[in-house]
Design a protein around this motif. Structure first.
Motif, PDB file in Angstrom:
ATOM      1  N   GLN A  21       4.446   0.211  -3.115  1.00  0.00           N
ATOM      2  CA  GLN A  21       3.668  -0.349  -1.909  1.00  0.00           C
ATOM      3  C   GLN A  21       2.317  -0.522  -2.174  1.00  0.00           C
ATOM      4  O   GLN A  21       1.637  -1.573  -1.976  1.00  0.00           O
ATOM      5  CB  GLN A  21       3.735   0.532  -0.718  1.00  0.00           C
ATOM      6  CG  GLN A  21       5.046   0.163   0.065  1.00  0.00           C
ATOM      7  CD  GLN A  21       5.148  -1.131   0.742  1.00  0.00           C
ATOM      8  OE1 GLN A  21       5.748  -1.854   0.236  1.00  0.00           O
ATOM      9  NE2 GLN A  21       4.241  -1.446   1.845  1.00  0.00           N
ATOM     10  N   ASN A  76      -0.725  -6.741   7.464  1.00  0.00           N
ATOM     11  CA  ASN A  76       0.690  -6.100   7.913  1.00  0.00           C
ATOM     12  C   ASN A  76       1.472  -5.239   6.747  1.00  0.00           C
ATOM     13  O   ASN A  76       2.379  -4.619   7.103  1.00  0.00           O
ATOM     14  CB  ASN A  76       1.595  -6.997   8.192  1.00  0.00           C
ATOM     15  CG  ASN A  76       1.142  -7.715   9.643  1.00  0.00           C
ATOM     16  OD1 ASN A  76       0.453  -7.435  10.331  1.00  0.00           O
ATOM     17  ND2 ASN A  76       1.638  -9.435   9.573  1.00  0.00           N
ATOM     18  N   THR A  77       0.624  -4.914   5.826  1.00  0.00           N
ATOM     19  CA  THR A  77       1.334  -4.202   4.662  1.00  0.00           C
ATOM     20  C   THR A  77       0.596  -2.500   5.030  1.00  0.00           C
ATOM     21  O   THR A  77      -0.372  -2.234   5.302  1.00  0.00           O
ATOM     22  CB  THR A  77       0.584  -4.387   3.326  1.00  0.00           C
ATOM     23  OG1 THR A  77       1.146  -5.648   3.049  1.00  0.00           O
ATOM     24  CG2 THR A  77       0.955  -3.299   2.257  1.00  0.00           C
ATOM     25  N   PRO A  78       1.946  -1.470   4.958  1.00  0.00           N
ATOM     26  CA  PRO A  78       1.518  -0.223   5.275  1.00  0.00           C
ATOM     27  C   PRO A  78       0.247   0.387   4.705  1.00  0.00           C
ATOM     28  O   PRO A  78      -0.180   1.250   5.135  1.00  0.00           O
ATOM     29  CB  PRO A  78       2.778   0.319   4.996  1.00  0.00           C
ATOM     30  CG  PRO A  78       3.856  -0.675   5.020  1.00  0.00           C
ATOM     31  CD  PRO A  78       3.097  -2.025   4.632  1.00  0.00           C
ATOM     32  N   ASN A  79       0.024  -0.149   3.341  1.00  0.00           N
ATOM     33  CA  ASN A  79      -0.957   0.398   2.664  1.00  0.00           C
ATOM     34  C   ASN A  79      -2.432  -0.015   2.988  1.00  0.00           C
ATOM     35  O   ASN A  79      -3.338   0.445   2.529  1.00  0.00           O
ATOM     36  CB  ASN A  79      -0.647   0.365   0.985  1.00  0.00           C
ATOM     37  CG  ASN A  79      -0.027   1.224   0.714  1.00  0.00           C
ATOM     38  OD1 ASN A  79       0.790   1.852   1.164  1.00  0.00           O
ATOM     39  ND2 ASN A  79      -0.136   1.369  -0.703  1.00  0.00           N
ATOM     40  N   ASP A  80      -2.474  -0.769   4.032  1.00  0.00           N
ATOM     41  CA  ASP A  80      -3.895  -1.348   4.519  1.00  0.00           C
ATOM     42  C   ASP A  80      -4.536  -0.204   4.988  1.00  0.00           C
ATOM     43  O   ASP A  80      -4.488   0.300   6.134  1.00  0.00           O
ATOM     44  CB  ASP A  80      -3.602  -2.530   5.421  1.00  0.00           C
ATOM     45  CG  ASP A  80      -4.880  -3.253   5.651  1.00  0.00           C
ATOM     46  OD1 ASP A  80      -6.026  -2.817   5.297  1.00  0.00           O
ATOM     47  OD2 ASP A  80      -4.861  -4.432   6.317  1.00  0.00           O
ATOM     48  N   LYS A  81      -5.399   0.252   4.417  1.00  0.00           N
ATOM     49  CA  LYS A  81      -6.461   1.411   4.868  1.00  0.00           C
ATOM     50  C   LYS A  81      -7.387   1.103   5.873  1.00  0.00           C
ATOM     51  O   LYS A  81      -8.267   1.722   6.592  1.00  0.00           O
ATOM     52  CB  LYS A  81      -6.948   2.063   3.598  1.00  0.00           C
ATOM     53  CG  LYS A  81      -6.178   2.421   2.762  1.00  0.00           C
ATOM     54  CD  LYS A  81      -5.315   3.725   3.345  1.00  0.00           C
ATOM     55  CE  LYS A  81      -4.338   4.318   2.203  1.00  0.00           C
ATOM     56  NZ  LYS A  81      -3.109   4.609   2.419  1.00  0.00           N
ATOM     57  N   LYS A  83      -7.420  -0.596   8.739  1.00  0.00           N
ATOM     58  CA  LYS A  83      -6.705  -0.827  10.117  1.00  0.00           C
ATOM     59  C   LYS A  83      -7.429   0.486  10.897  1.00  0.00           C
ATOM     60  O   LYS A  83      -7.846   1.450  10.366  1.00  0.00           O
ATOM     61  CB  LYS A  83      -5.263  -0.555  10.219  1.00  0.00           C
ATOM     62  CG  LYS A  83      -4.409  -1.480   9.522  1.00  0.00           C
ATOM     63  CD  LYS A  83      -3.057  -1.497   9.907  1.00  0.00           C
ATOM     64  CE  LYS A  83      -2.327  -2.761   9.029  1.00  0.00           C
ATOM     65  NZ  LYS A  83      -0.834  -2.724   9.253  1.00  0.00           N
TER      66      LYS A  83
END
Length: 83
Positions: A21, A76-81, A83
């Motif tokens: 990811q 929308n990527t879970p690794n997007d810090k 947010k």
């Protein structure tokens, strides 16, 4: 222009083969940057009156649409810090 646009394609290929990811997110971020740079060069060609907008308008719209898609995918990527 050529380097940034080629980089989009090369990094898209790398995103499709990401091993994690984190690698996916990092490479997708590069794609967003390179797509935005490609749009910048197209805008510069128009603003400097090197190419008429009627010749590049469709291409600029397509690059803008790709930029929106890649940016949304990154968001929308879970690794997007961010947010």
């Amino acid at each position: 222009m050529l380097r940034s646009s080629i980089s989009v394609g090369a990094n898209y290929r790398a995103v499709c083969r990401a091993r994690s990811q984190a690698e996916y997110f990092a490479t997708l971020s590069i794609m967003v940057e390179e797509t935005d740079e490609s749009l910048f060069w197209l805008e510069l060609l128009v603003e400097a009156d090197i190419m008429p907008k009627d010749k590049l308008g469709n291409l600029m719209a397509e690059v803008s649409a790709l930029l929106a898609v890649f940016s949304t995918a990154r968001k929308n990527t879970p690794n997007d810090k961010r947010k």
